[in-house]
Design a protein around this motif. Structure first.
Motif, PDB file in Angstrom:
ATOM      1  N   LYS A   1       0.845  -1.203   0.000  1.00 44.63           N
ATOM      2  CA  LYS A   1       0.000   0.000   0.000  1.00 44.63           C
ATOM      3  C   LYS A   1       0.877   1.249   0.000  1.00 44.63           C
ATOM      4  O   LYS A   1       1.973   1.246   0.552  1.00 44.63           O
ATOM      5  CB  LYS A   1      -0.892  -0.015   1.237  1.00 44.63           C
ATOM      6  CG  LYS A   1      -1.882  -1.160   1.167  1.00 44.63           C
ATOM      7  CD  LYS A   1      -3.096  -0.902   2.036  1.00 44.63           C
ATOM      8  CE  LYS A   1      -4.153  -1.973   1.835  1.00 44.63           C
ATOM      9  NZ  LYS A   1      -3.631  -3.345   2.017  1.00 44.63           N
ATOM     10  N   ALA A   2       0.362   2.285  -0.629  1.00 44.96           N
ATOM     11  CA  ALA A   2       1.081   3.551  -0.620  1.00 44.96           C
ATOM     12  C   ALA A   2       1.057   4.116   0.800  1.00 44.96           C
ATOM     13  O   ALA A   2       0.079   3.963   1.526  1.00 44.96           O
ATOM     14  CB  ALA A   2       0.430   4.524  -1.592  1.00 44.96           C
ATOM     15  N   GLY A   3       2.142   4.739   1.203  1.00 40.91           N
ATOM     16  CA  GLY A   3       2.224   5.306   2.548  1.00 40.91           C
ATOM     17  C   GLY A   3       2.040   6.808   2.517  1.00 40.91           C
ATOM     18  O   GLY A   3       1.243   7.342   1.749  1.00 40.91           O
ATOM     19  N   GLU A   4       2.839   7.452   3.320  1.00 42.94           N
ATOM     20  CA  GLU A   4       2.761   8.909   3.447  1.00 42.94           C
ATOM     21  C   GLU A   4       3.423   9.591   2.244  1.00 42.94           C
ATOM     22  O   GLU A   4       4.471   9.165   1.788  1.00 42.94           O
ATOM     23  CB  GLU A   4       3.513   9.252   4.752  1.00 42.94           C
ATOM     24  CG  GLU A   4       3.628  10.703   5.051  1.00 42.94           C
ATOM     25  CD  GLU A   4       4.608  10.920   6.221  1.00 42.94           C
ATOM     26  OE1 GLU A   4       4.973   9.931   6.904  1.00 42.94           O
ATOM     27  OE2 GLU A   4       5.024  12.074   6.417  1.00 42.94           O
ATOM     28  N   ILE A   5       2.789  10.657   1.761  1.00 41.80           N
ATOM     29  CA  ILE A   5       3.379  11.433   0.671  1.00 41.80           C
ATOM     30  C   ILE A   5       3.694  12.846   1.175  1.00 41.80           C
ATOM     31  O   ILE A   5       2.847  13.491   1.786  1.00 41.80           O
ATOM     32  CB  ILE A   5       2.411  11.535  -0.539  1.00 41.80           C
ATOM     33  CG1 ILE A   5       2.130  10.144  -1.131  1.00 41.80           C
ATOM     34  CG2 ILE A   5       2.962  12.481  -1.599  1.00 41.80           C
ATOM     35  CD1 ILE A   5       3.194   9.591  -2.046  1.00 41.80           C
ATOM     36  N   VAL A   6       4.922  13.265   0.941  1.00 39.69           N
ATOM     37  CA  VAL A   6       5.342  14.612   1.351  1.00 39.69           C
ATOM     38  C   VAL A   6       5.735  15.388   0.103  1.00 39.69           C
ATOM     39  O   VAL A   6       6.510  14.890  -0.707  1.00 39.69           O
ATOM     40  CB  VAL A   6       6.588  14.535   2.284  1.00 39.69           C
ATOM     41  CG1 VAL A   6       6.985  15.918   2.758  1.00 39.69           C
ATOM     42  CG2 VAL A   6       6.341  13.608   3.450  1.00 39.69           C
ATOM     43  N   VAL A   7       5.194  16.579  -0.074  1.00 35.46           N
ATOM     44  CA  VAL A   7       5.625  17.409  -1.200  1.00 35.46           C
ATOM     45  C   VAL A   7       6.742  18.315  -0.703  1.00 35.46           C
ATOM     46  O   VAL A   7       6.587  19.011   0.302  1.00 35.46           O
ATOM     47  CB  VAL A   7       4.448  18.238  -1.765  1.00 35.46           C
ATOM     48  CG1 VAL A   7       4.930  19.152  -2.890  1.00 35.46           C
ATOM     49  CG2 VAL A   7       3.350  17.313  -2.274  1.00 35.46           C
TER      50      VAL A   7
ATOM     51  N   ARG B   1      11.971  14.924   6.937  1.00 36.66           N
ATOM     52  CA  ARG B   1      11.046  13.791   7.119  1.00 36.66           C
ATOM     53  C   ARG B   1      11.782  12.474   6.814  1.00 36.66           C
ATOM     54  O   ARG B   1      11.567  11.463   7.493  1.00 36.66           O
ATOM     55  CB  ARG B   1       9.833  13.960   6.194  1.00 36.66           C
ATOM     56  CG  ARG B   1       8.809  12.845   6.307  1.00 36.66           C
ATOM     57  CD  ARG B   1       8.150  12.812   7.687  1.00 36.66           C
ATOM     58  NE  ARG B   1       7.389  11.584   7.887  1.00 36.66           N
ATOM     59  CZ  ARG B   1       7.822  10.513   8.550  1.00 36.66           C
ATOM     60  NH1 ARG B   1       9.047  10.505   9.067  1.00 36.66           N
ATOM     61  NH2 ARG B   1       7.060   9.453   8.687  1.00 36.66           N
ATOM     62  N   VAL B   2      12.658  12.500   5.807  1.00 41.24           N
ATOM     63  CA  VAL B   2      13.441  11.297   5.476  1.00 41.24           C
ATOM     64  C   VAL B   2      14.340  10.930   6.660  1.00 41.24           C
ATOM     65  O   VAL B   2      14.444   9.768   7.051  1.00 41.24           O
ATOM     66  CB  VAL B   2      14.274  11.497   4.186  1.00 41.24           C
ATOM     67  CG1 VAL B   2      15.141  10.272   3.908  1.00 41.24           C
ATOM     68  CG2 VAL B   2      13.366  11.789   2.994  1.00 41.24           C
TER      69      VAL B   2
ATOM     70  N   PHE C   1      12.341   9.369   9.413  1.00 41.98           N
ATOM     71  CA  PHE C   1      11.951   8.012   9.000  1.00 41.98           C
ATOM     72  C   PHE C   1      13.113   7.033   9.219  1.00 41.98           C
ATOM     73  O   PHE C   1      12.943   5.944   9.765  1.00 41.98           O
ATOM     74  CB  PHE C   1      11.532   8.034   7.519  1.00 41.98           C
ATOM     75  CG  PHE C   1      10.891   6.762   7.031  1.00 41.98           C
ATOM     76  CD1 PHE C   1       9.519   6.556   7.154  1.00 41.98           C
ATOM     77  CD2 PHE C   1      11.654   5.759   6.426  1.00 41.98           C
ATOM     78  CE1 PHE C   1       8.921   5.383   6.690  1.00 41.98           C
ATOM     79  CE2 PHE C   1      11.068   4.584   5.960  1.00 41.98           C
ATOM     80  CZ  PHE C   1       9.695   4.404   6.099  1.00 41.98           C
TER      81      PHE C   1
END
Lengths: 324, 259
Positions: free
Chosen positions: B234-240, B248-249, B252
């Motif tokens: 499943k797709a997770g969190e998306i950050v623009v 954020r990386v 993580f």
């Protein structure tokens, strides 16, 4: 199944990873496990093969400058025609493995069943699981021809585990002859070139950082190398930039390259072609960085960053350096 | 020097692939295109013939129906002709059955060199070309990333897991080429027009001297039990990225104890 053969490709006496995976899998459904190996240092591999369950090692010996396909297949076919054959032959999906499987199939007039990722012997016969359509579907099948079934298995389909015994079996070594192979064996390896690589191996690293077309130019691949090094990981690549000549084939992750299962896979500027995702979607965690919000890679990423890799990675590198 | 290139016509990769629910064979209806991975073999063949100063490139393809649309582009960029083995009994052929058909066509053509892709885009078994070589009793070099010919001897750079090997090989031989080996040319208008009059010979399995029981689903010896979709990730969190996405990386990677 009574007897299983595993093709034991090895280099300088060290079996390649998939061989140990296949020996482990074979122990799950075979009574007797035997291997076929070749090469100038084949004898050095015998102990390791025994530790993973091989009871007997058929040794083709030094094949000189020949490519393995014709000689190894001919030696195996001769042994099988002599009445000593197994019920199934397991072959890892390496370049040489596929060549040997193809030539053996013709010599025995038996099909090769490819892209195997699982075995199930719970209902008597042997059911195989194959990935199709780039790994989006699994097909289960039984082989209906006469023995042996020839199976080509994708790497990293099984975990490799040694035999749990105080003293692992010490395999018997049996030299086997190569019959006349004629013109089919006329190719000669005249030189070998190995790419220099440092750090952990691509298919063993806990962290893999891969780059694709989104890097924009070959020079930017240095960002991938630096980030991988900082994370004590291995740099990888999409087929697109290997084909374009930016990095050697040894870096390629995907259907025709390496299969990786790291703790974290960081895909940088990779859109996520099916052929790439086959090789990395079993990673425990996936981070994707890509400009295009619609890129298929985001559908399987645990963390997706929509942004320009040539801007995000330098900041990431700086931030990691500051922390040290 | 004459070169034969194995060409597979596959369903357009833009369309989702499908299996026939009755017999689990690949659905090959609708428009067929030439497998992209075969275009490198065609280009390599054209370059070797040009450098060798004579001879021609022939295409060899196989289809249950008389489909030729996937061959036109290769004819338009310079292949001289094609042999299409077309026969309803070919439906459901596995790699060995396919190799028997291609090898029989090669015996008819008698090329000096057979080129093929390392694996097809739709089935990717990757064994057919070397099976053709063994059936013909010829040497083969798989995974070529560079090919030259001088004095009737092939000099091939063959990809290996660690780098590459330099391999020499006499003719006739079978060589499989990787995608990076050459850049396929585009057809010219003149080439497209000329392709319309180039010969495409259709032959049946019987005309090649093969027994129908050796090919098609009769020869495949594999019974499919089930086909199921793999549970998708499943797709997770998306950050623009607004200039701070690297943070954020970092967090993580910290969660995973990588940092």
């Amino acid at each position: 199944m009574d007897k299983i053969w595993v093709l034991a490709e090895q280099h300088d006496g060290v079996p390649v990873g998939v061989v140990l995976e296949l020996l482990t899998a074979a122990r799950g459904f075979g009574n007797v496990i035997e291997v076929v190996t070749w090469g100038p240092s084949s004898v050095s591999a015998v102990t390791a093969l025994g530790q993973y369950g091989a009871a007997k090692v058929y040794d083709v010996g030094d094949i000189g400058e020949s490519l393995p396909g014709p000689k190894v297949a001919a030696a195996m076919a001769a042994r099988i025609s002599g009445g000593d054959g197994p019920d199934a032959i397991l072959i890892g999906a390496t370049h040489d493995g596929r060549d040997i499987a193809a030539r053996l199939s013709v010599r025995l007039d038996l099909p090769v069943l490819t892209n195997v990722v699982g075995f199930d012997a719970s209902e008597g016969g042997l059911t195989t699981e194959h990935t199709i359509f780039g790994g989006s579907m699994v097909l289960r099948a039984v082989f209906t021809g006469g023995a042996p079934g020839i199976f080509v298995i994708r790497t990293k389909s099984f975990a490799a585990e040694p035999v749990e015994a105080a003293e692992p079996p010490s395999p018997e070594v049996v030299a086997i002859d190569v019959p006349e192979t004629g013109a089919s064996d006329a190719a000669r390896v005249v030189a070998r070139h190995e790419e220099e690589r440092s750090g952990p191996k691509l298919d063993e690293a806990a962290v893999v950082v891969s780059g694709g077309r989104g890097l924009g130019s070959p020079d930017n691949y240095a960002l991938i190398t630096e980030l991988a090094q900082l994370l004590n990981g291995a740099p990888g690549a999409s087929r697109a930039i290997v084909d374009a000549g930016w990095v050697p084939y040894a870096f390629q992750v995907g259907q025709t390259g390496k299969t990786v299962k790291p703790m974290v896979y960081i895909a940088c500027g990779i859109s996520g072609a099916t052929q790439h995702m086959v090789g990395m979607k079993a990673a425990k965690n996936i981070i994707a960085i890509n400009k295009d919000q619609e890129a298929p890679i985001f559908a399987i990423a645990d963390l997706g960053v929509v942004g320009d890799v040539t801007k995000v990675i330098p900041r990431l590198i700086e931030a990691i350096k500051v922390r040290r | 020097m004459n070169v034969a290139v194995c060409v597979k016509q596959i369903p357009d990769t833009a369309d989702p692939p499908a299996l026939d629910p009755r017999d689990h064979t690949l659905v090959r209806e609708g428009k067929l295109i030439m497998d992209d991975s075969d275009s490198y073999g065609v280009e390599m063949g054209l370059q070797l013939v040009e450098a060798g100063g004579g001879g021609e490139v022939s295409l060899v393809s196989m289809a249950p129906n008389g489909e030729t649309t996937g061959l036109r582009n290769a004819l338009a960029i310079g292949a001289a002709r094609a042999i299409l083995v077309s026969d309803p009994v070919l439906s459901g052929s596995d790699a060995l059955g396919t190799a028997k058909v291609l090898a029989a066509a090669m015996r008819r053509l008698e090329p000096d060199l057979v080129l093929a892709g390392t694996e097809s885009t739709d089935g990717y078994t990757g064994t057919t070309p070397v099976q053709v070589a063994e059936l013909l009793g010829w040497p083969s070099v798989s995974f070529a990333k560079h090919i030259e010919i001088s004095d009737g001897l092939l000099r091939v750079q063959r990809q290996t897991e660690a780098g590459y090997d330099e391999v020499t090989c006499p003719l006739p031989a079978v060589v499989t080429v990787t995608a990076g080996v050459v850049e396929p040319r585009y057809p010219s208008f003149k080439g497209i027009m000329a392709a319309k009059s180039k010969p495409v010979e259709e032959v049946t399995v019987a005309e090649l001297g093969l027994d129908p029981s050796e090919v098609g689903s009769a020869g495949a010896r594999q019974q499919v039990i089930s086909v199921e979709a793999v549970e998708a990730r499943k797709a997770g969190e998306i950050v623009v990225d607004q200039g701070d996405a690297h943070e954020r990386v970092i967090s993580f990677l910290q969660q995973l104890k990588i940092l």
